[in-house]
Structures are given as structure tokens and as C-alpha cells.
Design an enzyme around this catalytic site. Structure first.
Site, mmCIF file in Angstrom:
data_model
loop_
_atom_site.group_PDB
_atom_site.id
_atom_site.type_symbol
_atom_site.label_atom_id
_atom_site.label_comp_id
_atom_site.label_asym_id
_atom_site.label_seq_id
_atom_site.Cartn_x
_atom_site.Cartn_y
_atom_site.Cartn_z
ATOM 1 C CE LYS A 68 -3.917 1.948 2.675
ATOM 2 N NZ LYS A 68 -4.758 1.767 3.891
ATOM 3 C CB SER A 88 -8.347 0.628 5.782
ATOM 4 O OG SER A 88 -9.074 1.806 5.622
ATOM 5 C CB SER A 122 -8.229 3.595 2.954
ATOM 6 O OG SER A 122 -7.327 3.004 3.870
#
Ligand code: GLN
Length: 483
Positions: A72, A171, A147
Site C-alpha cells: 500500500k 481498511s 482505504s
């Protein structure tokens, strides 16, 4: 099964028997990314040449030897971009490796590719990225969750064997549920946050996305443990998280919180989760009804504490030290103001304003302090429940993936996407989402996630319970039709 669909464990068996080399695996992955990522937009960028070099030198006998893992875009990997999907960090290059990256590399893994996300991890759909909207591989008109939407989508679309994400309020678990893969949020303090760009420091944890429960255990083995660079990372013993996989569920008690089985959840999600609970019973687990009475306050408490911490953490992006700097300031205040106005997107601004408000003198006691007190009550709810049960079972998300654009104009509705995941972060405990079925929506199957919540630092038991269900079903083997 094709190479790119293999789990890490299967891939390693291929490496060790010399049927496949790490270079071949990386090549296959790159070809897959080139074929489908135009449609998915899971990656912001990747450095194939660097990964190839690492693959050529990989030691396949290490625990994750030669396995590429997507990261990420808020975890620092030395020399690579780390934008947090924000314009304010465009062009920034990480000067060092986050502890999780140092550890992945030591275990032989190859960090490969930066995955898209909501800007600074604020959101539940990955629509808040400044650069791209990631699409759900099961239906590209729909969001992948957020997210960490990029990290979930690339695993689900076989563009990655596994990935790392971060979970502040859901997330990792929510996008894992919506994309149909496994996502694990470790207990607070299990994994070092050093080198993770902070959103809400008392809630953030890094964790894996994977195709199987065992693979999440393998990654957790590599990234866990005390780190002197993060004072909140606890000095707890790190067990082998694969050790309990395969044990049966006799004597295991699972709590069904009555507050999590209420109207408002999509009926198809509710049905899939109830069927999973039945399956657990048939595997020998005992189901116990429990109550988490302060659940109703979790979302409100989260949006006070998380925004308060974010407003402090994001003060460092001032155009002096990092990333974007305005071209148009005649004095220092204007410099800060314009840099931040130009660099941050609307959701990040909303959170900074909210967080600054709840911390301001005159409001601090009414909002922030009160939220901290309710946080303690939420934590106590779980502690009480865990006197009776070994783990808690419930949906991960109240609904399957929604359409791109469907919630963007309604932040409150978006915030409710995390209604079942947020309390876990507030309590600092661990949670996992794994595939438990499909909802049929407009003629397409959309994945449904089952959430299991564990006691603090009981990831080994949580993984055992998740694995027993996974192995008794075929949900984790389903793949979206794409490319
Ligand atoms: N969706 C939640 C939020 O917008 C949680 C995000 C996260 O876990 N990073 O804050």
C-alpha cells in the site's frame, strides 16, 4: 491452476521443487498486471527492474523466499514513491525502509508495486485517491472498498500473490470482504508502525491481504514483533502463527453479538454470514449470543478520535519538509495555507477541520475527552465478551460492493461502511475477514466477507478458527472473470 492464482504456500512448493523460479513467477505476475490493471487500476506504479534483480537473487528456502508482495502506498520502501495517494506527496521518495519492509526482505520476500488507496487512508471506497479510482475485479462498475482498495483488488484479480495494507477503522477487512480475499488486522502493538505514514496513531496497524488464511499467517510471522523504533509496538512473544492451523474446533466458543445482527444489513450478506455460523456449528464450535452494548457509539467515537489524531499527524505536511510546495506565497502563513489547500483533497480537509475542532479549547472536554471515555467502555464490552467466548463472529461489511460514485456525495453514509469493523480498532484487538459467499446483484456475484474478532494478541487462535472454516468451504477458490 495457473501460476498467478497460486497461494504463497503453493508457489513456494513450486519454487522449492524447482518447477518454477522466482523470476518466472515475477514475469507471470507482470504479464497479468499488464493485461488487467488497465481495467482495475490497483497499482499506482511498480519498479519491475528492481524486483527482477531481487528475484534473480532470491533464496527460496527463506520463509517467503522469492515471493513478490504488493505494498500500500503509505508504507515506506527505500527509493520508491510513497504518495499516500495524495498530491501533497507527489514526487516524494522514501529515504528508508519501514520495519515491515526490512522484515519482509529478511524473510526473502520481494516488495513489488505500490497499491492505490484513499488519500491518507481516509475512506471506504478508494475513490478518495488523488490519482485513480480502483475498480472491484468482480464488477468494474463497483468500488473495491477502502482505504486499502488497491491492495485488496490486486490480490483478488491475481495481480499479486499477497499484499500489505493498513487498518485504522476497517481498511484491511472491509476491502478484503468486498473483493473476496483474506484480510487480517493484527492487534494494536503486534506489528511495528515505523515507516507507516500515520493517520490515527492509536488505531493504525499494518496487516496482510492474501488468497488463503495460511498465507496471512506466513506474512504475519514475518512482520510481527517488537521494534525499538515504535514505542507502541509491544514486546510480546511472537508465536508461529501457522502452528495451530488444522486443529479442530471442539470446545471453541464463538460469540454472536446481537447488535451486529440487526436490520440495515443487506439480507444477502446476513444470509451468507448466518450460513457460515451454521457451518461453524457443524464443525463443532459452540455459538453463544453475546452483547456489545456500546456498539452504537463506535462510529461517532471513531470519527472524533481518528480525526483528532489525523489533524495532528497531518500538520507535518507543510511544504517545508515534504512533497508539494506552493509556488505562490509571499509570506510563511500563506505558504502553509496554499501548500495545504493545493495538496490535500476534500475528504482529508474535512477530517483536518473536524479534528482541529474537536481538539480546540472549549470543545476538547465535550468531544475528545468524552470520546476517549466511551472508547474505554467499548474496550470493556469486548473484554467482558471474551470472558465467555474465544472469538466473535459477524459480518465484515453491512453490504456488498457499491457502485462507483454512489456514496461520494454523502460522507456520513460512507462512514457507515465501517460500522462492523471500527470497534475492533478502538479496542486494539485483532480481526480477520474471509470469503463466506456471494450476493447476486444485478446478475453479478459480489463477494461477502465473514469477520472473526479475536482477543488481544490471540492471532494464532483467530487464524486457526478462520482456517477451519476456509478449509471446509470453496469460497476462497472462486475467482472473478477478468482479462
Ligand atoms: N473508512 C474508515 C475511514 O475512512 C477507515 C479507514 C482506515 O481504516 N484507514 O476512516
Amino acid at each position: 491452476m495457473s501460476l498467478i492464482s497460486l497461494s504463497i504456500s503453493e508457489l513456494q512448493a513450486q519454487f522449492r521443487s524447482k518447477a518454477v523460479s522466482p523470476v518466472e513467477a515475477l514475469e507471470a505476475l507482470e504479464a497479468r498486471i499488464q493485461a488487467v490493471d488497465g481495467e482495475i487500476a490497483g497499482y499506482l506504479n511498480r519498479d519491475y527492474a528492481a524486483a527482477l534483480k531481487a528475484a534473480q537473487n532470491a533464496d527460496v528456502n527463506l520463509p517467503l523466499g522469492g515471493v513478490p508482495i504488493a505494498i500500500k502506498d503509505l508504507i515506506n520502501v527505500k527509493g520508491e514513491s510513497c504518495t499516500c495517494a495524495s498530491k501533497i506527496l507527489q514526487g516524494y521518495r522514501a529515504p528508508y525502509d519501514a520495519t515491515v519492509i526490512t522484515r519482509l526482505k529478511a524473510a526473502g520476500a520481494i516488495p513489488f508495486g505500490r497499491t492505490n488507496m484513499d488519500e491518507f487512508a481516509m475512506g471506504s471506497s478508494t475513490e478518495n485517491s488523488a490519482f485513480a479510482i480502483t475498480r472491484n475485479p468482480w464488477d468494474t462498475d463497483r468500488i473495491p472498498g477502502g482505504s486499502s482498495g488497491g491492495s485488496a483488488a490486486v490480490v483478488a484479480a491475481d495481480e499479486a500473490f499477497a499484499s500489505l495494507g493498513s487498518d485504522t477503522g476497517g481498511s484491511i477487512r472491509q476491502p478484503a470482504a468486498l473483493c473476496g480475499c483474506v484480510g487480517l488486522k493484527p492487534s494494536y502493538g503486534r506489528v511495528s508502525r515505523f515507516g507507516l505514514v500515520a493517520f490515527a496513531s492509536s488505531l493504525d496497524q499494518i496487516g496482510p491481504f492474501s488468497k488463503t488464511v495460511r498465507d496471512s499467517a506466513l506474512i504475519l510471522n514475518a512482520i510481527s514483533g517488537h521494534d525499538p523504533m515504535d514505542s507502541t509496538c509491544l514486546n510480546e512473544p511472537v508465536p508461529d502463527f501457522t502452528a495451530k492451523l488444522g486443529r479442530d474446533l471442539k470446545g471453541v466458543r464463538l460469540g454472536m453479538p446481537k447488535e451486529y445482527f440487526v436490520s440495515g444489513t443487506d439480507p444477502q450478506v446476513d444470509q451468507a454470514v448466518r450460513a457460515a455460523i451454521k457451518q461453524y456449528e457443524s464443525l463443532g464450535a459452540e455459538i453463544v449470543e453475546i452483547s456489545l452494548p456500546h456498539t452504537q457509539h463506535a462510529v461517532a467515537v471513531y470519527y472524533i478520535i481518528a480525526t483528532a489524531e489525523a489533524s495532528a499527524n497531518l500538520a507535518r505536511f507543510d511544504g517545508v519538509r515534504y512533497g508539494h510546495r506552493t509556488a505562490e506565497a509571499s509570506n510563511i502563513l500563506e505558504h502553509y495555507g496554499r501548500t495545504r489547500e493545493e495538496g490535500f483533497g476534500p475528504e482529508v480537509k474535512r477530517r483536518i477541520i473536524l479534528g482541529t475542532y474537536v481538539l480546540s479549547s472549549g470543545y476538547y472536554d465535550a468531544y475528545y475527552l468524552r470520546a476517549q471515555k466511551v472508547r474505554t467502555l467499548i474496550r470493556q464490552d469486548f473484554a467482558r465478551a471474551f470472558e465467555k467466548v474465544d472469538a466473535i463472529i459477524c459480518p465484515t461489511s453491512p453490504e456488498a460492493a457499491f457502485k462507483v460514485g454512489d456514496r461520494s456525495e454523502d460522507p456520513l453514509r460512507m462512514y457507515l461502511a465501517d460500522i462492523f469493523t471500527i470497534a475492533v480498532n478502538l479496542a486494539g484487538i485483532c480481526g480477520i475477514s474471509l470469503p463466506c459467499g456471494f450476493a447476486q446483484v444485478e446478475g453479478k456475484p459480489l463477494p461477502v466477507g465473514l469477520q472473526l474478532i479475536g482477543k488481544p494478541f490471540a492471532e494464532a487462535e483467530l487464524l486457526q478458527i478462520a482456517h477451519a472454516y476456509e478449509q471446509s468451504t470453496n469460497w476462497h477458490k472462486a475467482r472473478p472473470v477478468i482479462g
